[in-house]
Design an enzyme around this catalytic site. Sequence first.
Site, PDB file in Angstrom:
ATOM      1  CD  GLU A  25      -0.737   0.773   3.599  1.00  0.00           C
ATOM      2  OE1 GLU A  25      -1.209   1.925   3.334  1.00  0.00           O
ATOM      3  OE2 GLU A  25      -0.774   0.241   4.592  1.00  0.00           O
ATOM      4  CG  ASP A 136     -13.496   6.606  12.904  1.00  0.00           C
ATOM      5  OD1 ASP A 136     -13.264   5.711  12.024  1.00  0.00           O
ATOM      6  OD2 ASP A 136     -12.604   7.416  13.261  1.00  0.00           O
ATOM      7  CG  ASP A 140      -8.017  -0.613   6.284  1.00  0.00           C
ATOM      8  OD1 ASP A 140      -8.326   0.041   5.280  1.00  0.00           O
ATOM      9  OD2 ASP A 140      -7.104  -0.324   6.988  1.00  0.00           O
ATOM     10  CE  LYS A 157      -3.605   2.184  11.444  1.00  0.00           C
ATOM     11  NZ  LYS A 157      -3.752   1.268  10.049  1.00  0.00           N
TER      12      LYS A 157
HETATM   13  N1  PSU Z   1      -0.216   0.386   8.814  1.00  0.00           N
HETATM   14  C1  PSU Z   1       0.853   1.319   9.071  1.00  0.00           C
HETATM   15  N2  PSU Z   1       0.702   2.449   9.110  1.00  0.00           N
HETATM   16  C2  PSU Z   1      -0.417   3.259   8.365  1.00  0.00           C
HETATM   17  C3  PSU Z   1      -1.194   2.438   7.925  1.00  0.00           C
HETATM   18  C4  PSU Z   1      -1.327   1.073   8.148  1.00  0.00           C
HETATM   19  O1  PSU Z   1       1.712   0.679   9.701  1.00  0.00           O
HETATM   20  O2  PSU Z   1      -0.423   4.424   8.150  1.00  0.00           O
HETATM   21  C5  PSU Z   1      -2.681   2.866   7.264  1.00  0.00           C
HETATM   22  C6  PSU Z   1      -3.254   2.052   6.286  1.00  0.00           C
HETATM   23  O3  PSU Z   1      -3.270   2.618   4.994  1.00  0.00           O
HETATM   24  C7  PSU Z   1      -4.627   1.807   6.724  1.00  0.00           C
HETATM   25  C8  PSU Z   1      -4.864   3.093   7.207  1.00  0.00           C
HETATM   26  O4  PSU Z   1      -5.482   1.287   5.582  1.00  0.00           O
HETATM   27  O5  PSU Z   1      -3.603   3.441   7.951  1.00  0.00           O
HETATM   28  C9  PSU Z   1      -6.313   3.146   8.246  1.00  0.00           C
HETATM   29  O6  PSU Z   1      -6.774   4.325   8.173  1.00  0.00           O
HETATM   30  P1  PSU Z   1      -8.232   4.655   8.686  1.00  0.00           P
HETATM   31  O7  PSU Z   1      -8.311   4.199  10.020  1.00  0.00           O
HETATM   32  O8  PSU Z   1      -8.496   5.971   8.637  1.00  0.00           O
HETATM   33  O9  PSU Z   1      -9.299   3.610   7.735  1.00  0.00           O
HETATM   34 MN    MN Z   2     -12.303   6.441  10.069  1.00  0.00          MN
END
Ligand code: PSU
Ligand code: MN
Length: 302
Positions: A25, A136, A140, A157
């Site tokens: 990604e 929220d 993904d 995460k």
């Molecule tokens: N994994 C990491 N660092 C990141 C991400 C994943 O180690 O920055 C990113 C990925 O692209 C994931 C996104 O899809 O964070 C999730 O963001 P959100 O919670 O806004 O969907």
């Molecule tokens: Mn979000």
Amino acid sequence: MKRLFSLSPEIKSALAANRPVIALESTVIAHGLPRPQNLETAQRLEQIAREQGVIPATIAVLDGKICVGLDEHQVEGIANSDDVRKLSTRDLAVAVTRGGNGATTVAATIWIAQRAGIQVFATGGIGGVHRGSLPDVSADLPELACTPMIVVCSGAKIVLDLLATREWLETHSITVAGYGCDDMPAFYSQRSGLPVDVRCDSPGDVLRLFKTQRELGIESALLVTVPVPAEAEVSLDVLSAILDESLAEAEKAHIRGRDVTPFLLASMSERSEDATLRANIALLENNARVAAQIAQELAGQS
Ligand code: PSU
Ligand code: MN
């Protein structure tokens, strides 16, 4: 739809000849890591794949084109330019219609990779259910629920509500495998205290499961969770204090939507004197290596 896809010549010929490819990604490069470590890491992940004889397909939207496999300059552009948007699946049509550059999240990347014919993807940590009262939930998760793909990561995460995320995966029939572990990893930490569904100890083990899923017609992803390497781990105790401060800071600054995850990751890195950044890079590299080994074995079998 493929008309809107731009596969690099290398990826096109690799897929046609059934040579091993992994998808990577670009949001982690553009928004997940600070400069200059972001570009160094992006290059390193590609190099790790190549060292295993696997071709890396970093995915992004450039000039309104869905690009699968970037050249050196394109990777540099994603890492160093200031006008790279964060694109999840909902943003893809907008980016293609209006043009411009964007980095793809896990959701958007696996959506593209699957349609391009790639079956293995590596990232750091997936998005999930956030903490706090606002519902929220990262896009993904629903994308993982409907994309048959081997997704190599270190769990969700740590900034997220890991228990709620684990429950979400269960509800939506996403099988969680532990790669050499029985406890689901917690991103910067090796253990979350939450169970995996199955333990796999080798690429062949992962592939047997994936093959059975295909035979059964299961359409969700196989989440292969790999613990962060021990030497780079940040313990949950250390993390929890830092994380509380970062969450409070985000709340105070009214950070919402797509800005939440990048904000929290940057804030934790600052508060841990870059210990979380080092862990993030270590796990990204390790996950790329595991994904490459799986892709290598997959190409050997078919
Ligand atoms: N994994 C990491 N660092 C990141 C991400 C994943 O180690 O920055 C990113 C990925 O692209 C994931 C996104 O899809 O964070 C999730 O963001 P959100 O919670 O806004 O969907
Ligand atoms: Mn979000």
